[in-house]
Write a protein that holds these residues in place. Structure first.
Motif, PDB file in Angstrom:
ATOM      1  N   GLU A 195       5.642   0.877  -3.901  1.00 11.02           N
ATOM      2  CA  GLU A 195       4.566   1.783  -3.715  1.00 11.02           C
ATOM      3  C   GLU A 195       4.208   1.701  -2.096  1.00 11.02           C
ATOM      4  N   SER A 196       3.918   0.529  -1.782  1.00 12.72           N
ATOM      5  CA  SER A 196       3.340   0.404  -0.684  1.00 12.72           C
ATOM      6  C   SER A 196       4.217   0.695   0.570  1.00 12.72           C
ATOM      7  N   LEU A 197       5.659   0.346   0.350  1.00  7.29           N
ATOM      8  CA  LEU A 197       6.618   1.104   1.383  1.00  7.29           C
ATOM      9  C   LEU A 197       6.860   2.525   1.432  1.00  7.29           C
ATOM     10  N   ARG A 198       6.478   3.231   0.170  1.00  7.06           N
ATOM     11  CA  ARG A 198       6.556   4.853   0.134  1.00  7.06           C
ATOM     12  C   ARG A 198       5.483   5.370   0.644  1.00  7.06           C
ATOM     13  N   SER A 199       4.247   4.771   0.747  1.00  8.60           N
ATOM     14  CA  SER A 199       3.081   5.490   1.199  1.00  8.60           C
ATOM     15  C   SER A 199       3.187   5.763   2.414  1.00  8.60           C
ATOM     16  N   ASN A 200       3.605   5.134   3.642  1.00 10.84           N
ATOM     17  CA  ASN A 200       3.552   5.418   4.785  1.00 10.84           C
ATOM     18  C   ASN A 200       4.685   4.709   5.549  1.00 10.84           C
ATOM     19  N   PRO A 201       5.919   5.514   5.198  1.00 14.31           N
ATOM     20  CA  PRO A 201       6.980   4.495   5.853  1.00 14.31           C
ATOM     21  C   PRO A 201       6.938   4.617   7.406  1.00 14.31           C
ATOM     22  N   ARG A 202       6.357   5.536   7.908  1.00  6.16           N
ATOM     23  CA  ARG A 202       6.397   5.926   9.473  1.00  6.16           C
ATOM     24  C   ARG A 202       5.607   4.661   9.967  1.00  6.16           C
ATOM     25  N   GLN A 203       4.417   4.359   9.383  1.00  7.77           N
ATOM     26  CA  GLN A 203       3.606   3.085  10.131  1.00  7.77           C
ATOM     27  C   GLN A 203       4.434   2.040   9.754  1.00  7.77           C
ATOM     28  N   VAL A 204       5.061   1.706   8.750  1.00  2.96           N
ATOM     29  CA  VAL A 204       5.860   0.527   8.376  1.00  2.96           C
ATOM     30  C   VAL A 204       6.637   0.227   9.742  1.00  2.96           C
ATOM     31  N   ILE A 205       7.640   1.259   9.682  1.00  7.35           N
ATOM     32  CA  ILE A 205       8.406   1.176  11.232  1.00  7.35           C
ATOM     33  C   ILE A 205       7.921   1.037  12.207  1.00  7.35           C
ATOM     34  N   LEU A 223      -2.272 -13.053  15.941  1.00 10.20           N
ATOM     35  CA  LEU A 223      -2.466 -11.835  16.674  1.00 10.20           C
ATOM     36  C   LEU A 223      -1.268 -10.845  16.170  1.00 10.20           C
ATOM     37  N   ALA A 224      -0.346 -11.452  15.477  1.00 12.07           N
ATOM     38  CA  ALA A 224       1.057 -10.613  15.102  1.00 12.07           C
ATOM     39  C   ALA A 224       0.467  -9.228  14.393  1.00 12.07           C
ATOM     40  N   PRO A 225       1.017  -8.136  14.553  1.00 12.64           N
ATOM     41  CA  PRO A 225       0.844  -6.929  13.795  1.00 12.64           C
ATOM     42  C   PRO A 225       1.127  -7.105  12.447  1.00 12.64           C
ATOM     43  N   LYS A 226       0.286  -6.623  11.290  1.00 13.64           N
ATOM     44  CA  LYS A 226       0.766  -6.830   9.926  1.00 13.64           C
ATOM     45  C   LYS A 226       1.051  -5.418   9.444  1.00 13.64           C
ATOM     46  N   SER A 227       1.964  -5.758   8.571  1.00  8.09           N
ATOM     47  CA  SER A 227       2.796  -4.384   7.719  1.00  8.09           C
ATOM     48  C   SER A 227       2.749  -4.979   6.292  1.00  8.09           C
ATOM     49  N   PRO A 228       2.935  -4.026   5.217  1.00  7.44           N
ATOM     50  CA  PRO A 228       3.161  -4.529   3.961  1.00  7.44           C
ATOM     51  C   PRO A 228       4.523  -4.981   4.010  1.00  7.44           C
TER      52      PRO A 228
END
Length: 278
Positions: free
Chosen positions: A230-240, A257-262
């Protein structure tokens, strides 16, 4: 002196000597050995069997065929047991510390066996983790590319293994977990010669997680897989974008300091409820 003549001796009155020796009495006959009842019965039974008198020739043929099959089966079973034991012993010696090449060689040497399939799982795990994701931070372009290629190989291998384990829910889930992790790790990683295209797709990673949840319903793995999908589907563009920024950095950065993503660590410390995740 008497003058009376002595009568002449004739052949009829003269005594004769015996011409043959007296016959010795005959020896008593030797007693005959009593027949062995078991030997007689076996001999008679075998003769009747071979003549078709005990059972018909057709039944005789069936009996002999069955006996041959049973004997052959016992021999093959014992032989296979020895071979199978040898495979397990060799596989146990490879598990945990073997190189990818050793595992691949073992799988090729024992095709279509349980041990070979497990060796393929171990190979995919090694390519995904130690030989793949764990080397993404390398600054050497050639070694980093090799690591990315290994993750792709691992993902594809896990997908094939998931199909091979379609009748084994546990192993199917393990393989789908590996495929999802590989797909997620490749999100934001540009394809060779196509910088605007990526090797991983959040939608596909979510699809593999959905299949994982279906394979092992009502487990902690299933619950966590659904949440991550569900977290991957919610905002795939942000994940990419987040993954793209992380992989574009020229050198390793401070983890704080690394960027975080689901999908930075798709499964956290691992999904509870199922053993042996990749």
């Amino acid at each position: 002196m008497s003058t009376e003549p002595t009568p002449p001796t004739t052949a009829a009155t003269a005594p004769t000597a015996p011409t043959t020796a007296p016959t010795a009495p005959a020896a008593p006959p030797e007693p005959k050995a009593e027949p062995n009842a078991l030997a007689t019965a076996l001999s008679t039974g075998w003769e009747q069997f071979t003549k078709g008198e005990l059972i018909s020739y057709r039944a005789m043929a069936v009996t002999l065929v069955v006996a041959a099959v049973v004997g052959t089966t016992i021999y093959i079973t014992r032989s296979n047991f020895k071979v199978e034991s040898g495979r397990w012993t060799e596989f146990d010696g490879l598990s945990g510390s073997a190189s990818v090449s050793s595992l691949e060689e073992f799988a090729k040497k024992n095709p279509e066996t349980v041990q070979a399939r497990l060796a393929e799982v171990e190979t995919a795990r090694a390519l995904l983790g130690p030989e793949g994701i764990e080397r993404f931070s390398l600054t050497d372009p050639a070694r980093r590319k090799e690591a990315v290629d290994n993750v792709e190989k691992a993902r594809d291998s896990f997908l094939k293994l998931a199909d091979a384990y379609k009748d084994d829910p546990i192993m199917k889930a393990v393989c789908l977990r590996g495929a999802a992790k590989g797909e997620a790790a490749l999100v934001g990683m540009p394809k060779d010669g196509a910088p605007d295209q990526y090797r991983g797709d959040p939608a596909k990673a979510a699809e593999y997680l959905d299949k994982l949840a279906e394979a092992v319903p009502d487990t902690e793995w299933s619950k966590d897989a659904k949440k991550l999908a569900e977290s991957l589907r919610s905002n795939p563009r942000q994940v990419i974008d987040l993954q793209d920024r992380a992989y574009a950095m020229p050198k390793p950065i401070d983890p704080g300091l690394a960027p975080k993503s689901p999908i930075d660590n798709p499964f956290g410390a691992g999904l509870p409820g199922l053993p042996g995740g990749p």
